[in-house]
Enzyme design. Sequence first.
Site, PDB file in Angstrom:
ATOM      1  N   LYS A  32       0.818  -1.213   0.000  1.00 49.76           N
ATOM      2  CA  LYS A  32       0.000   0.000   0.000  1.00 49.76           C
ATOM      3  C   LYS A  32       0.855   1.269   0.000  1.00 49.76           C
ATOM      4  CE  LYS A  32      -1.475   1.387   3.897  1.00 49.76           C
ATOM      5  NZ  LYS A  32      -2.166   1.552   5.191  1.00 49.76           N
ATOM      6  N   THR A  33       1.837   1.336   0.905  1.00 54.80           N
ATOM      7  CA  THR A  33       2.657   2.548   1.020  1.00 54.80           C
ATOM      8  C   THR A  33       3.452   2.792  -0.253  1.00 54.80           C
ATOM      9  OG1 THR A  33       2.830   2.197   3.414  1.00 54.80           O
ATOM     10  CG2 THR A  33       4.391   3.733   2.409  1.00 54.80           C
ATOM     11  N   ASP A 220      -5.169   7.871   3.712  1.00 56.68           N
ATOM     12  CA  ASP A 220      -4.769   6.512   4.080  1.00 56.68           C
ATOM     13  C   ASP A 220      -5.667   5.997   5.201  1.00 56.68           C
ATOM     14  OD1 ASP A 220      -3.349   4.177   4.186  1.00 56.68           O
ATOM     15  OD2 ASP A 220      -1.645   5.007   5.282  1.00 56.68           O
ATOM     16  N   GLU A 221      -5.756   4.685   5.348  1.00 56.97           N
ATOM     17  CA  GLU A 221      -6.545   4.037   6.408  1.00 56.97           C
ATOM     18  C   GLU A 221      -7.975   4.596   6.445  1.00 56.97           C
ATOM     19  OE1 GLU A 221      -5.309   1.543   7.665  1.00 56.97           O
ATOM     20  OE2 GLU A 221      -3.155   1.752   7.966  1.00 56.97           O
ATOM     21  N   GLN A 251      -9.654  -4.402   8.041  1.00 57.23           N
ATOM     22  CA  GLN A 251      -8.768  -3.924   9.106  1.00 57.23           C
ATOM     23  C   GLN A 251      -9.366  -2.735   9.846  1.00 57.23           C
ATOM     24  OE1 GLN A 251      -4.352  -4.226   8.341  1.00 57.23           O
ATOM     25  NE2 GLN A 251      -5.008  -4.347   6.213  1.00 57.23           N
ATOM     26  N   ARG A 602       0.246  -9.707  10.771  1.00 53.86           N
ATOM     27  CA  ARG A 602       1.507  -9.031  11.140  1.00 53.86           C
ATOM     28  C   ARG A 602       2.686  -9.988  10.964  1.00 53.86           C
ATOM     29  NH1 ARG A 602       0.001  -4.884   9.739  1.00 53.86           N
ATOM     30  NH2 ARG A 602      -1.836  -6.094   9.163  1.00 53.86           N
TER      31      ARG A 602
END
Length: 733
Positions: A32-33, A220-221, A251, A602
């Site tokens: 994503k980043t 973002d998010e 998420q 994670r």
Amino acid sequence: MDYFKNLNEKQREAVATTEGPLLIIAGAGSGKTTTMTRRIAYLIGEKGVRPYNILAVTFTNKAANEMKERIEAIAGVTPGMWVMTFHAMCLRILRVHAEKIGYARDFTIYDTSDQKTVIKQSLSELEISDKFLPVNYVSAIISDCKNRGIGPDAFIKSKESGFEPKARLAGDVYKKYSEKLFKNNAMDFDDLLVNTVRLFNDYPDVLNEYSERFHYIMIDEYQDTNAIQYELVFNLAKAHKNICAVGDEDQCIYQWRGADIRNILSFEDDFPGAKLIKLEQNYRSSGNILAGANSVIENNTERKGKKLWTDREDGEKIKVYRSGTDKDEAFYIGREVHKLRDKGFKYKDIAILYRTHAQSRIFEEAFTRQDINYRVIGGTRFYDRKEIKDVISYLRLVQNHKDNLALKRVINEPKRGIGDKSIEKIEKLAEINNTSIFDLLAEGDGLDVLGGKAATGCVRFLNLISNAAAAMGEKKISEIYDIILDTSGYVAELEAQNTVEAMSRKENLLEFKSVIYDFEDQNPEGSLEEFMEKIALITDIDNHNADEDAIALMTLHSAKGLEFPIVFMPGMENETFPGRAKLYNESELEEERRLCYVGMTRAKETLYMSSAQSRLVFGHIEVRSESIFLKEIDEKYRDIFDSENNFGSKILPNAGKKSSETFRGVMPGSVQKKPVAGSSGEGAQNFTGGERVKHKKFGEGMVVGVNEAGVTVIFDKVGAKTLAPEYANLTVI
């Protein structure tokens, strides 16, 4: 510059889609980043967009800094581009326009600790007991109201306020709290968002200034945005409609603090003509971990639907372990850590992710005994230590003389002969005169009501703050800090105490100076105001040092956005995770499942998920069944271990009985069994503990112990039951 280098097809499509509304559903570990930074660099380098016209909003300072560094590594210097958190964005806007809504531009930001202090003061002034109306209860109501854009007057008039006496009183406290913050020229974190929305609504010209400036907006998010953040985004994107929302509904784990999953689920309705791109290739986790996580999250209904995949090898299966007690579980994890170290892993490669902070204690004790390096993320922050809060209050008062909260904290710290009664007198007089305590004293009016010693102490204090404030335009922040430490006598008093604790506090004050030096190195022209903003916006996770060779102990919420080669998820029991109340609420259970999914994803190489048959909870031993989330993992992707085929610790007899006594004298490796008569459908038999059994009414479960009343079984669906042997009708399976 090749902006598409090493990107997959969907990532390339996302980078090249620059015009109009775009929703990128970015699964865990899907790059994503990288996609976001390449897209912004593409806008600047290929499309010729000025950095000044770009706004990128993230949820953590760490993510914002990383994104900006990566963009500049590709596109060069980006003057005027805003890459920051929602709170930092609103703070920057309010620093320019705060006077329009009645605040001075040098307003102070109150953290959670400050907020609770003001709530306590408000309760006291309203003569409401904090035992009847707990501070945390009031704080939660205030924050929830602000996240939904509901002010104190609106809340007091609402049906919600009239639901119960506590809620009505909380509305009164909310109003008093808001009044006190305004008098102190202070805002809490939620106010930064609320007041920016208010500014935009009351002053369309200000909204127009920023909506015209930001031609391209990336959020973002997006799944974690609340009602106020949604309103900010929607209004800013009106002019150009070039909004790119990036997120993952799987998420969304912050609904308890206002996040609204509907924002991402309804993006295409809110922004007609929006394009949807799904990033489903995962680059982080091995095949079995990813498949196991998918098999859990597929049980949710509030989702757009996607299935992450990877071209990595399957790797190890998820290790599911069942221990006898919570102590056994911690011992087992410590033993596995030593094995991993023998294989070449470092402590920093490992994370222990638990549902609540309270679970850290047993691991801290176990790891200390086993000589394992660890660090608790989200424990007592450096900035929450008394001496650091004190010097920050000094600096806040230098910046904003109206900050009564900061003044009351340090006016007699160190001792200047100004007792509580003296402070109470001048505070009441300041309220009568509708002014701040500092201004009252500076004008000389407040000194008249004090005794000689207290008045002398106040004069010394006023001179200290005034001299430091006068130096703001001439001296560095570090030099102003020296003035405070030297003139206040704070360090001198610690040196006079000459205790280990006092010397430790002195070291912390010197470490804080290192924080200031670091800021000055990075911001040569930075002001005290800017430094205080940086300190105020720091979060626990911003302090996570990935280079420190220590196991990270943190909650699952804190782990969002991080990754580790090895992850342990302990406490996988019903009533622990998911929590007791959430088991019976469909929406909350789905959020708990998303949190489980976040934890599982994670892990890069190895994932351990463990549970305990019994756990010490608030002084009582409680029997717990395995989490329903463990049962949702497809058996193809997991290996199941238990206490007997690892190190043999079994739950003790009487485990089903709550007791204030802890298990005593049981060391890992011991097995304590007591034969008990039971029924198997083929005649009576003896239970020794650990058998899987079936009951006609309660379904399947495990025999975990025996007491005088009979056989204790943890049933998968209904939890623990103690059944008389002659009536149990249990079938061994």
